[in-house]
Structures are given as structure tokens and as C-alpha cells.
Write a protein that holds these residues in place. Structure first.
Motif, PDB file in Angstrom:
ATOM      1  N   GLU A 140      66.359  63.523  16.586  1.00 13.86           N
ATOM      2  CA  GLU A 140      65.162  64.203  16.093  1.00 13.86           C
ATOM      3  C   GLU A 140      64.103  64.355  17.184  1.00 13.86           C
ATOM      4  O   GLU A 140      62.949  64.665  16.898  1.00 13.86           O
ATOM      5  N   GLY A 141      64.491  64.148  18.425  1.00 13.97           N
ATOM      6  CA  GLY A 141      63.548  64.246  19.527  1.00 13.97           C
ATOM      7  C   GLY A 141      63.221  65.680  19.895  1.00 13.97           C
ATOM      8  O   GLY A 141      63.691  66.629  19.258  1.00 13.97           O
ATOM      9  N   PRO A 142      62.420  65.871  20.937  1.00 11.30           N
ATOM     10  CA  PRO A 142      62.012  67.221  21.346  1.00 11.30           C
ATOM     11  C   PRO A 142      63.200  68.061  21.808  1.00 11.30           C
ATOM     12  O   PRO A 142      64.153  67.542  22.396  1.00 11.30           O
ATOM     13  N   VAL A 143      63.130  69.355  21.515  1.00 10.74           N
ATOM     14  CA  VAL A 143      64.188  70.287  21.893  1.00 10.74           C
ATOM     15  C   VAL A 143      63.823  71.055  23.150  1.00 10.74           C
ATOM     16  O   VAL A 143      64.684  71.359  23.980  1.00 10.74           O
ATOM     17  N   ALA A 179      53.751  78.800  19.080  1.00  9.76           N
ATOM     18  CA  ALA A 179      53.723  77.370  18.764  1.00  9.76           C
ATOM     19  C   ALA A 179      53.979  77.136  17.276  1.00  9.76           C
ATOM     20  O   ALA A 179      54.744  76.245  16.894  1.00  9.76           O
ATOM     21  N   VAL A 180      53.344  77.948  16.442  1.00 10.12           N
ATOM     22  CA  VAL A 180      53.529  77.816  14.996  1.00 10.12           C
ATOM     23  C   VAL A 180      54.972  78.165  14.614  1.00 10.12           C
ATOM     24  O   VAL A 180      55.609  77.475  13.817  1.00 10.12           O
ATOM     25  N   GLU A 181      55.491  79.229  15.205  1.00  8.10           N
ATOM     26  CA  GLU A 181      56.831  79.697  14.858  1.00  8.10           C
ATOM     27  C   GLU A 181      57.912  78.722  15.302  1.00  8.10           C
ATOM     28  O   GLU A 181      58.920  78.531  14.598  1.00  8.10           O
ATOM     29  N   LEU A 182      57.728  78.101  16.458  1.00 11.17           N
ATOM     30  CA  LEU A 182      58.783  77.270  17.037  1.00 11.17           C
ATOM     31  C   LEU A 182      58.644  75.781  16.720  1.00 11.17           C
ATOM     32  O   LEU A 182      59.565  75.006  16.991  1.00 11.17           O
ATOM     33  N   ALA A 183      57.527  75.390  16.137  1.00  7.21           N
ATOM     34  CA  ALA A 183      57.330  73.973  15.810  1.00  7.21           C
ATOM     35  C   ALA A 183      58.438  73.406  14.916  1.00  7.21           C
ATOM     36  O   ALA A 183      58.907  72.287  15.154  1.00  7.21           O
ATOM     37  N   PRO A 184      58.896  74.136  13.887  1.00  6.29           N
ATOM     38  CA  PRO A 184      59.976  73.584  13.060  1.00  6.29           C
ATOM     39  C   PRO A 184      61.267  73.349  13.832  1.00  6.29           C
ATOM     40  O   PRO A 184      62.116  72.553  13.404  1.00  6.29           O
TER      41      PRO A 184
END
Length: 268
Positions: A140-143, A179-184
Motif C-alpha cells: 500500500e506504499g507510494p506508487v 493531484a486529485v485525479e491520481l491520489a487514489p
């Protein structure tokens, strides 16, 4: 959290000179696998001659990154070299004077093409690759992380720089929207807006107009012009896991310059 970028696969555009080159050099020094991309083939070759590409962690790519084919080839070259991409630094930028009252001038379109659309299309392409890399990953870490270069001109424009100001303001809003679009998808998008930093374009202007140096220093609370490394350090922070809960932000690196009102009189 660590500020380390060691082992990350990084694309840096605008990497043939100035701030982009400073960012690329810092990431190489910090142990990242870096592709230096720029349309300035001669500038990249000069960097190779200095030994950057002798490092096993660095590659170069020459192409006009406003073109979709060049963007696709850049991504392919990065995957071929390092098997993945973890960080994109959109440092390719252009500054042109523009006349706000000339309806035939096309500088605004040029600035939007270079400073907005190129970064947007490459970000979309790279983000899709980052998402694909994470498929089936139970971690679940950063992608991934995307860092855009912007300018204080987005908020504090000067006469003759309407096109540049519009393009950087648009880049700031692009940063927030992505940022909003890619946060999930666990991809962070941030920007560094800088001023009073010795970029390639500012260095050229100071050489042509020596008085600019003193004027900039006087208008900067910290009383100096910073080296490009100041932006490189901010870019490293935003790309690292130390910024794991930061997204959609435009970090200002300008020595306090944008805090000042240049008119020495009360506003009210």
C-alpha cells in the motif's frame, strides 16, 4: 521518513542546462537512476562529455517533448534502461516576452505548448505506466511522484511576460487537478514555483543587463540570488517518501521575493 531517492527510476526533462540539469545531477548523486531528457542534443552531449553518462545510473534522451512520439520514445527508453519509472520531473520550460496588445502575436500559444501541454501529456503518459506497474501489488506504499517546475510569475507577473505568467499559472492548476485525479492511485503531484534563482534564462538576462542582479537582490528579502541547487533540493524532497502525505501543493522557492509589495506606499 527518508529523503532518499536512491534506487528510484527518474525522468528529468529540460535537463541539458540550468535548473533541470541541477536536478538531474542531484538525483544521480543521490543514487537514483536518471534519464536526462531535452531537445538540446548538443547540451546533453556536452553533459555526457563531462562524465555524467559514465555513471551506470544515468542515460540521456534527445527529442522535442512537445511531440507525442518523442514522449512515447522517452518512456520506452526509460523502461528499457531501468525497467520502471517512479518519478517524473517536468523541468522543461521556456520564457518568451509577449505583447498583451498584439492580437497577431503567438507567444501565449508557444508558452502554453511548452510550459503546460508538454508537461501535461507526458504526465498523463507516465502516470498510466506508474498505475500499470502497481497492478497486483499488495503493498500500500507510494506508487509514484510527479514534480512540475513553475514560477512566481504565476502570481506576480511583470510587464512583457503575460504569456509566461499565464502558462505557469495554468501549470499550477494542472498540478492541483492531476493531484486529485491520481491520489487514489497513490501517485503524488506537486510543483516548485521559483524566483530569484539563477536559471539558464535568468543568467542570460543578467549577462545582457548587469543591473538586473542588484535589482533582484534588493527585491529578495534573503538578499541573494540562489543557485539552481535550491530548486533541486526541493524537488528531491517532493519526490521522496518524506513527502508521502503531500500532494497538490505548489512550494515556493524564492527567498521571500513574492512576499514583497514593490510599491513603497500604503495599499489602503
Amino acid at each position: 521518513m527518508s529523503f532518499s531517492v536512491a534506487g528510484k527510476s527518474v525522468i528529468v526533462t529540460g535537463a541539458a542546462n540550468g535548473v533541470g540539469l541541477a536536478i538531474a545531477r542531484r538525483f544521480v548523486k543521490e543514487g537514483a537512476n536518471v534519464v536526462l531528457a531535452d531537445m538540446d542534443d548538443n547540451g546533453l552531449k556536452a553533459e555526457v562529455d563531462k562524465g555524467t553518462e559514465e555513471e551506470t545510473s544515468a542515460r540521456t534522451f534527445a527529442g522535442d517533448l512537445r511531440q507525442h512520439l518523442a514522449q512515447a520514445n522517452l518512456l520506452s527508453a526509460t523502461i528499457d534502461a531501468f525497467e520502471r519509472v517512479d518519478v517524473l520531473i517536468n523541468a522543461a520550460r521556456q520564457v518568451l516576452p509577449s505583447d498583451p496588445m498584439d492580437p497577431k502575436a503567438d507567444e501565449v500559444e508557444e508558452m502554453l505548448s511548452q510550459n503546460l501541454m508538454g508537461s501535461l501529456r507526458l504526465s498523463q503518459l507516465v502516470a498510466k505506466r506508474m498505475i500499470k506497474q502497481a497492478e497486483g501489488d499488495e503493498d500500500e506504499g507510494p506508487v509514484g511522484a510527479i514534480v512540475n517546475l513553475s514560477s512566481i510569475a504565476a502570481r506576480c507577473t511583470q510587464p512583457g511576460l503575460m504569456g509566461y505568467s499565464i502558462s505557469t499559472a495554468a501549470a499550477d492548476q494542472m498540478t492541483r487537478a492531476l493531484a486529485v485525479e491520481l491520489a487514489p492511485h497513490r501517485i503524488r503531484v506537486n510543483a516548485v514555483a521559483f524566483g530569484s534563482v539563477l536559471s539558464n534564462s535568468l543568467n542570460t538576462r543578467i549577462k545582457a543587463n548587469p543591473d538586473y542582479r542588484d535589482n533582484i537582490i534588493k527585491g529578495t528579502p534573503m538578499g541573494r540570488i540562489a543557485k539552481p541547487g535550491a530548486v533541486a533540493e526541493a524537488a528531491q524532497f517532493l519526490a521522496s517518501d518524506a513527502a508521502s502525505f503531500i500532494t497538490g501543493q505548489v512550494v515556493t522557492v524564492d527567498g521571500g521575493r513574492s512576499l514583497l509589495d514593490p510599491v513603497n506606499a500604503p495599499a489602503h
